[in-house]
Design an enzyme around this catalytic site. Sequence first.
Site, PDB file in Angstrom:
ATOM      1  N   ASP A 163       0.835  -1.209   0.000  1.00 39.51           N
ATOM      2  CA  ASP A 163       0.000   0.000   0.000  1.00 39.51           C
ATOM      3  C   ASP A 163       0.870   1.260   0.000  1.00 39.51           C
ATOM      4  OD1 ASP A 163       0.841  -0.080   2.624  1.00 39.51           O
ATOM      5  OD2 ASP A 163      -1.159   0.091   3.513  1.00 39.51           O
ATOM      6  N   SER A 164       2.195   1.074   0.031  1.00 37.87           N
ATOM      7  CA  SER A 164       3.115   2.188  -0.247  1.00 37.87           C
ATOM      8  C   SER A 164       2.821   2.789  -1.618  1.00 37.87           C
ATOM      9  CB  SER A 164       4.560   1.706  -0.176  1.00 37.87           C
ATOM     10  OG  SER A 164       4.756   0.573  -1.005  1.00 37.87           O
ATOM     11  N   ASP A 180      -0.871  -6.343  -0.130  1.00 40.19           N
ATOM     12  CA  ASP A 180      -1.154  -5.667   1.135  1.00 40.19           C
ATOM     13  C   ASP A 180      -2.646  -5.488   1.354  1.00 40.19           C
ATOM     14  OD1 ASP A 180       0.721  -4.913   3.025  1.00 40.19           O
ATOM     15  OD2 ASP A 180       1.272  -3.045   2.022  1.00 40.19           O
ATOM     16  N   LYS A 207      -0.695  -9.607   3.216  1.00 46.74           N
ATOM     17  CA  LYS A 207       0.026  -9.068   4.377  1.00 46.74           C
ATOM     18  C   LYS A 207      -0.929  -8.144   5.128  1.00 46.74           C
ATOM     19  CE  LYS A 207       3.495  -5.881   3.880  1.00 46.74           C
ATOM     20  NZ  LYS A 207       2.928  -4.720   4.585  1.00 46.74           N
ATOM     21  N   GLU A 243      -1.228  -5.489   8.607  1.00 47.01           N
ATOM     22  CA  GLU A 243      -0.572  -4.754   9.685  1.00 47.01           C
ATOM     23  C   GLU A 243      -1.346  -4.932  10.993  1.00 47.01           C
ATOM     24  OE1 GLU A 243       0.014  -0.614   8.827  1.00 47.01           O
ATOM     25  OE2 GLU A 243       0.917  -1.026   6.883  1.00 47.01           O
ATOM     26  N   GLU A 282       9.085  -3.985  10.700  1.00 51.82           N
ATOM     27  CA  GLU A 282       9.511  -2.693  10.154  1.00 51.82           C
ATOM     28  C   GLU A 282      10.032  -1.784  11.269  1.00 51.82           C
ATOM     29  OE1 GLU A 282       6.845  -0.894   7.351  1.00 51.82           O
ATOM     30  OE2 GLU A 282       7.849   1.052   7.447  1.00 51.82           O
TER      31      GLU A 282
HETATM   32  O1  KIV Z   1       3.603  -1.049   1.558  1.00 50.76           O
HETATM   33  C1  KIV Z   1       4.798  -1.376   1.629  1.00 50.76           C
HETATM   34  O2  KIV Z   1       5.624  -1.107   0.743  1.00 50.76           O
HETATM   35  C2  KIV Z   1       5.242  -2.132   2.805  1.00 50.76           C
HETATM   36  C3  KIV Z   1       6.704  -2.428   2.945  1.00 50.76           C
HETATM   37  C4  KIV Z   1       7.491  -1.195   3.190  1.00 50.76           C
HETATM   38  C5  KIV Z   1       6.980  -3.463   3.953  1.00 50.76           C
HETATM   39  O3  KIV Z   1       4.432  -2.487   3.613  1.00 50.76           O
HETATM   40 NA    NA Z   2       2.399  -1.608   3.384  1.00 58.18          NA
END
Ligand code: KIV
Ligand code: NA
EC number: 2.1.2.11
Length: 264
Positions: free
Chosen positions: A45-46, A84, A112, A114, A181
């Site tokens: 989600d970056s 994500d 993934k 959080e 992280e």
């Molecule tokens: O969204 C992302 O890029 C991430 C990584 C930095 C682990 O969660």
């Molecule tokens: Na992320």
Amino acid sequence: MKTVTISTLNKLKQAGEKFSCLTAYDATFSGQASQAGVEVLLVGDSLGMVLQGHNTTLPVSVDDIAYHTQCVTRGNQGALIMADMPFMSNASTEQLLINAGKLMQAGAHMVKIEGEAWLAEGITELTRRGVPVCAHLGLTPQMVNQFGGYKVQGKTEAAAQAIIEASQKLVAAGASIILLECVPTEVGRLVTEAVAVPVIGIGAGPHTDGQILVLQDMLGITLGHTAKFVKNFMTDASSIQQALSNYHQEVKANTFPAEEHCFS
Ligand code: KIV
Ligand code: NA
């Protein structure tokens, strides 16, 4: 390149061999990174920050991640694709299951999420239904407003212990991978020793089983501030392909991350 699965990563951990991971959002970079040997591609989600230009990851939708997962899937040459779960996509267990299902149907091999120890129940429900999960602990950027900024986590003994215990609880609940992280190097080492599953680190020191960076960060094209844990691999490369390959080699050789990229 051979197809990477969760059992590949487990075998690498058991053999003490490091593996590399990068974010990817499109077919071209997915192809280049997987061809360079990168074992895991994260549709992070970056993308809300590096592709969409937001200040945080909070505006990203499940549809955004699903679209980019489809793009990454088309270019992929054998890497494991992780997608994500964006902010509030797990507002309830039902929404968690439906949204994770969308990302798996878009081509992800796992999702993934959080959180902290409270993720356990959702992880069990997902794994029961065939969705492998990576639990993202430590600095979880979707919590930026709660944290009051992007800060190193697990700095006190109690906070470090909470991260170690959460990782063990989430693995017991079914998590296949832990991602850490921005935690001190020692916390990265302790979590990696505490769980049997692979641990991926970003700003978590050299002892984790895998390393991950945001693609734009390691290519040195991120505008504005870059974090301490980032290394620009274009500095010593004459092409993007070479930078990706050097990143993979340096993770394998455990020369990245160096001391300067770590928190003590
Ligand atoms: O969204 C992302 O890029 C991430 C990584 C930095 C682990 O969660
Ligand atoms: Na992320």
